[in-house]
Design a protein around this motif. Structure first.
Motif, PDB file in Angstrom:
ATOM      1  N   VAL A  92      -8.060   4.229   9.175  1.00 49.41           N
ATOM      2  CA  VAL A  92      -7.105   4.963   8.336  1.00 49.41           C
ATOM      3  C   VAL A  92      -5.820   4.137   8.236  1.00 49.41           C
ATOM      4  N   PHE A  93      -5.243   4.080   7.038  1.00 53.28           N
ATOM      5  CA  PHE A  93      -3.979   3.373   6.788  1.00 53.28           C
ATOM      6  C   PHE A  93      -2.958   4.391   6.302  1.00 53.28           C
ATOM      7  N   LEU A  94      -1.861   4.550   7.027  1.00 51.22           N
ATOM      8  CA  LEU A  94      -0.808   5.481   6.635  1.00 51.22           C
ATOM      9  C   LEU A  94       0.404   4.676   6.160  1.00 51.22           C
ATOM     10  N   ILE A 120       0.856  -1.192   0.000  1.00 45.70           N
ATOM     11  CA  ILE A 120       0.000   0.000   0.000  1.00 45.70           C
ATOM     12  C   ILE A 120       0.886   1.234   0.000  1.00 45.70           C
ATOM     13  N   ILE A 121       0.733   2.043  -1.046  1.00 51.14           N
ATOM     14  CA  ILE A 121       1.670   3.152  -1.239  1.00 51.14           C
ATOM     15  C   ILE A 121       0.983   4.517  -1.239  1.00 51.14           C
ATOM     16  N   HIS A 122      -0.311   4.537  -0.952  1.00 48.57           N
ATOM     17  CA  HIS A 122      -1.032   5.805  -0.782  1.00 48.57           C
ATOM     18  C   HIS A 122      -1.862   5.703   0.504  1.00 48.57           C
ATOM     19  N   PRO A 123      -2.076   6.825   1.191  1.00 50.16           N
ATOM     20  CA  PRO A 123      -2.932   6.774   2.382  1.00 50.16           C
ATOM     21  C   PRO A 123      -4.341   6.315   2.000  1.00 50.16           C
ATOM     22  N   MET A 124      -5.010   5.642   2.944  1.00 52.15           N
ATOM     23  CA  MET A 124      -6.370   5.172   2.694  1.00 52.15           C
ATOM     24  C   MET A 124      -7.233   5.426   3.920  1.00 52.15           C
ATOM     25  N   LYS A 125      -8.537   5.551   3.651  1.00 51.46           N
ATOM     26  CA  LYS A 125      -9.498   5.691   4.749  1.00 51.46           C
ATOM     27  C   LYS A 125     -10.675   4.752   4.488  1.00 51.46           C
ATOM     28  N   ARG A 126     -11.410   4.463   5.565  1.00 51.26           N
ATOM     29  CA  ARG A 126     -12.597   3.609   5.441  1.00 51.26           C
ATOM     30  C   ARG A 126     -13.554   4.005   6.568  1.00 51.26           C
ATOM     31  N   ALA A 127     -14.820   4.132   6.246  1.00 49.11           N
ATOM     32  CA  ALA A 127     -15.783   4.499   7.282  1.00 49.11           C
ATOM     33  C   ALA A 127     -15.854   3.398   8.331  1.00 49.11           C
ATOM     34  N   LYS A 128     -16.079   3.819   9.583  1.00 48.08           N
ATOM     35  CA  LYS A 128     -16.026   2.873  10.697  1.00 48.08           C
ATOM     36  C   LYS A 128     -16.999   1.702  10.531  1.00 48.08           C
TER      37      LYS A 128
END
Lengths: 848, 110
Positions: free
Chosen positions: A508-510, A95-103
């Motif tokens: 969130v994935f950083l 994974i090379i870009h930040p990602m988000k996901r609703a709870k």
């Protein structure tokens, strides 16, 4: 109170200012390729061994990664994990870009969305600010894994970014390195003891100060596979070939190096302390000890000898399932070797009797006279990169001026990220287990799991995972962690690949940079016994990935701008807090490798004590074979043997009926670092499946053949692995690999990459700790094992189906009652025996 | 005199570094091996001693790293071997080295 400024200035004074003068520059050009010399740490996960790399880069892309022949320790060699580093950093799943996901979509792999760094870090900062205000900073918890570079960062995330005291190393009983660090700190100070392989000298084995060990005692340790904490394991083979160094192994498994050893003591798991006491018995009986050293530098030898008189080899043989003659023979071989060296392994940490084993092993390192002697067991100067709680945690925030030697904790208190009340009263579990809290900078993990489940002493609200995967790896009873963590208000992770805990719990994935994508520093043993200071030099950029420090700075500026705005670059932060009293970054980088060049016999030269006097930084000023520090924490001041909580002696009925095998786990393999590397083709090829070692006699009896899928179960749960039938495992014992998951399988819940199918920690309880709060059952659990036949069964790890049957975890509560709450008998400290740091008159006279 | 590889397999730990170093150097596919580690599995002898050997040998894909050697280097497997038990040289040199040790040695010409 220890004057850490003095310690730091001593370290600085001892640090050479230059590297080898004729070495190749850190960055050179060869046609259209740039070649970087750098030292590896992590990610991907590894201990701080700092192996030398030459990274070839063309147009910003790595073309080739090789070993660095100029590196004084690895001299061109590399292990498979760095040789496969290109496959890792350019892996399509990375994974090379930040990602988000609703709870509400936690556990669903298709619900992640790419987002900007600003959005991702704002989500994190806003959640933290809200939770700090509503519930208090202590309700945020920060998980870190073992051994990795992120070990530097997770306490800093906790204390400096969020202001919480609750960083978490989730392994039950903090069963990795911490107990040995504590033993070292309590008994002798001086960082961490390690075998001498001339690792501190630029000339290595050719340095005239060095003498090779005649014998190395490998106790519960397989350094060829684990390169533990900075020891380059294959150096042992170099010394065996070059100097004829002999080996004694103590291990329920005969390892490959064990087959080259003079003696392999294949003991019943968890009985190590009995054997170690018998070794001391033999040394005392045959008078194979150095009385001059003992009289001048140690405290409590006579009491120790009196204690081990309870454990003659005849009794130890019975307890350990060994031949009495072999114990006499091996101990005499050790006692007659000059010099002898001791490598103490993870088995010391992963047992409830481990502190006592550690006490015996420190005795074996020292009463022979070879502590910090050439060819013996070296001691480090004990600088700790700022993260260890010093002096029992009695840090004062009165001094508000920044100092180069400030610990992470001191900075957090000075700059108001964390109040003293929060630190002293809200760190979970250290009230129950002050021994853990006295040296470790985290909470006590088993108590944290209970707090997550019960909301007591307070409810937790947010978690961060800094290169840690507690439900696939270190967590005992992983389904309990899973259930608890998915309920929190907000969770995020800093990592490189999706893994079960992030998929199940995070919002969130950083994405983090690998070891060759950021500037940094690697010091063996985390600075506690430094062979050298290695530069991690940034060679390439991959995607939008950022260093842990840069991510910390981005989030930190949004929560505590006054503190974090002072750092414009990673270099600013490194020079301020990480490198501190060591060399400035540009010098480290230019040198690539800066040998520590530490001298032997630091206890004679005053380099172990902050006041500069000879001796050890302990209450008595001596190496305490009789430990007042343990006594102060309601432990016995001397080693004693206690049978493991689970085993034939503690649970004869259960072993006769349902659980006839003793289970051990945790042995490392060269191709994986714990739960990592499973998706790297060259590495997975070497070990495609999780394997459990079983003795041929046991296998025949149970109709199990090599390669069969088997189910292993304990009172806590079960998992499935492939049988490896081998005589190297003691009959009646099985060893199962840990931290196996299947990144190629269905990512979403409930399968979660098959996280629970082969996870041996399904079988491991939490909260079966020693009185100190350290230790657990990883090296001695009870289990049963059977062949499983149904190839269509979705419970098969190879099937992408799910584990349908509910785990039996939480139903079995033996761990709450196994240890009677008897108060140990502790002798009061005789005041006249305590030498203060200011005066060490006897020792002064002894020094030549 | 032909060149070859000498391995002191008393001390080959079976770490697989040579396999991957070779694959990187020759840019081989994931299922191809220019060096291959073989195992004689562990067994206990009647006298209680243990036997467990690994040995790495060069396959038909091995060209003794002719490019590296031409550029003044040594073969990738020899350089990266963690136990430092692989040696490159003329058969004559390697034979002398093997005889000096006197046991558990093998010389390969791929």
């Amino acid at each position: 109170m220890i004057d850490m400024n003095k310690v730091a200035s001593d370290v600085l004074a001892a640090t050479p200012k230059t590297g080898p003068t004729n070495a190749t520059a850190w960055k050179t050009q060869d046609g259209d390729e740039t070649i970087f010399r750098t030292c590896a740490w992590s990610p991907p996960g590894c201990h701080p061994v700092g192996c030398g790399l030459r990274v070839h880069v063309k147009d910003g892309v790595v073309t080739k990664i090789e070993g660095d022949p100029e590196h004084p320790i690895t001299r061109g060699s590399l292990c498979p994990r760095c040789l496969a580093l290109k496959e890792y950093i350019y892996h399509p799943d990375r994974i090379i870009h930040p990602m988000k996901r609703a709870k509400e979509f936690r556990g669903q792999a298709d619900k992640w969305e790419e987002c900007s760094w600003d959005e991702a870090t704002t989500l994190v900062a806003n959640a933290a600010i809200e939770i700090r205000e509503k519930f208090g900073p202590e309700t945020i918890i920060v998980f870190g894994g073992t051994g990795r570079e992120a070990n530097n960062w997770y306490p800093q995330w906790a204390n400096l970014v969020f202001g919480t005291p609750n960083s978490v190393y989730a392994q039950p009983g903090w069963s990795c390195y911490g107990p040995r660090m504590t033993n070292t700190a309590f008994m002798m100070g001086g960082g961490y003891p390690e075998i001498d392989y001339a690792s501190k000298f630029p000339l290595r084995y050719d340095d005239p100060r060095f003498t090779p060990p005649e014998l190395i005692l490998l106790w519960g340790k397989e350094p060829l596979r684990s390169n533990p904490d900075g020891l380059y394991g294959h150096a042992i083979i170099e010394m065996m070939r070059r100097f004829g160094t002999k080996i004694i192994c103590v291990d329920p498994r005969v390892t490959w190096i064990g087959t080259r050893a003079e003696e392999v003591l294949q003991l019943r798991p968890g009985t190590d302390t009995a054997l170690a006491m018998a070794f001391i018995y033999v040394l005392a009986h045959d008078d194979l000890v150095d009385h001059e050293f003992i009289d001048a530098w140690t405290y409590g030898y006579d009491a120790l000898v009196q204690r081990v008189s309870e454990m003659p080899p005849s009794r130890a043989a019975e307890i350990c399932g060994l031949d009495e003659e072999q114990i006499w023979r091996a101990a005499r071989l050790f006692g007659n070797a000059k010099p002898s060296s001791v490598a103490w392994g993870l088995a010391t940490d992963e047992s409830t009797n481990g502190a006592q084993l550690g006490m015996c092993l420190v005795a074996l390192m020292s009463i022979t006279g070879f502590l910090d002697a050439p060819g013996g067991t070296t001691l480090g100067m004990g600088d700790d990169q700022g993260n260890v709680v010093r002096d029992g945690g009695s840090i004062s925030a009165d001094e508000k001026v920044d100092d180069a030697t400030d610990s992470t904790l001191e900075l957090a208190l000075k700059h108001g990220m964390m109040s003293e009340d929060t630190w002293f009263n809200k760190r979970i579990g250290v009230d129950k287990y002050p021994c853990v809290g006295s040296v470790m900078w985290t909470c006590q993990p088993d108590e944290m799991l209970k707090a997550l489940e019960t909301g007591k002493p307070f409810k937790l609200h947010m978690a961060q995972f800094v290169s840690s995967n507690p439900i696939s790896c270190i967590g005992g009873e992983p389904q309990r962690w899973w259930n608890a963590l998915r309920e929190l208000d907000f969770n995020f992770a800093c990592d490189l690949f999706m893994n079960p805990v992030i998929q199940a719990c995070c919002d969130v994935f950083l994405p983090v940079s690998s070891t060759i994508e950021h500037d940094g520093q690697v010091v063996t043993h985390y600075g506690l016994n430094s062979s050298f200071y290695g530069a991690e030099n940034k060679c390439v950029q991959v995607g939008d990935c950022k260093s842990d420090i840069e991510i910390m700075r981005m989030v930190g500026k949004k929560i505590f701008p006054e503190f974090w705005n002072r750092f414009d670059t990673d270099e600013d932060y490194n020079n301020f807090h990480v490198f501190r009293s060591w060399l400035p970054w540009d010098t480290l980088r230019d040198n690539v490798v800066t040998m520590s060049d530490e001298e032997y016999f630091k206890y004679k030269t005053g380099r172990l004590r902050p006041d500069g006097n000879p001796g050890f930084p302990t209450m008595t000023g001596r190496l305490e074979l009789y430990s007042y520090a343990y006594a102060n924490f309601q432990e016995d001041a001397l080693p004693y043997f206690e049978d493991p909580a689970y085993g034939p002696v503690s649970m004869p009925k259960m072993m006769e009926s349902e659980y006839p095998f003793v289970l051990t786990t945790g042995a490392r393999r060269q191709e994986f670092f714990h739960s990592e590397h499973k998706q790297v083709p060259s590495l997975r090829q070497i070990s495609p499946y999780p394997e459990v070692d079983i003795n041929p006699a046991d296998a025949t009896r149970l109709g199990i053949e090599e390669g069969d899928w088997v189910e292993i179960w304990s009172p806590y749960g079960k998992c499935r692995q492939k049988a490896k039938v081998t005589p190297t495992i003691k009959e009646g014992v099985v060893h199962a690999v840990h931290a196996f998951w299947f990144p190629e399988q269905e990512a979403s819940e409930p399968n979660l990459f098959g996280a629970f199918k082969s996870n041996i920690n399904n079988l491991m309880p939490t909260s079966v700790n020693a009185k100190s709060g350290f230790g657990n059952t990883f090296k001695s659990m009870i289990c049963n094992i059977k062949k499983v036949y149904d190839n269509d069964d979705v419970n098969f790890p190879t099937d992408t189906g799910i584990m349908l049957e509910a785990s039996r975890q939480c139903e079995f509560t033996y761990q709450e009652t196994w240890r009677p709450t008897d108060a140990p008998v502790v002798d009061p400290i005789p005041q006249d025996q305590i030498l203060s740091f200011e005066k060490t008159p006897e020792i002064d006279n002894i020094v030549k | 005199m032909a060149n070859g590889l000498y391995i002191d397999f008393e001390f080959c730990s079976g770490c697989h570094s040579c396999e991957i170093a070779c694959r990187n150097e020759l840019e081989l596919g994931i299922t191809d091996f220019g060096m291959k580690v073989l195992e004689d599995k562990p067994r206990q002898n009647p006298d209680g001693s243990w036997h467990w050997d690994y040995i790495a040998y060069p396959t038909e894909l091995c060209n003794l790293c002719e490019d590296r050697v031409a550029a003044g280097g040594i073969p990738a497997c020899v350089q990266h071997c963690q136990a430092k038990v692989l040696y490159y040289g003329t058969i004559e040199e390697l034979t002398a080295q093997m005889l000096e040790k006197g046991s558990k040695g093998a010389i390969f010409i791929p």
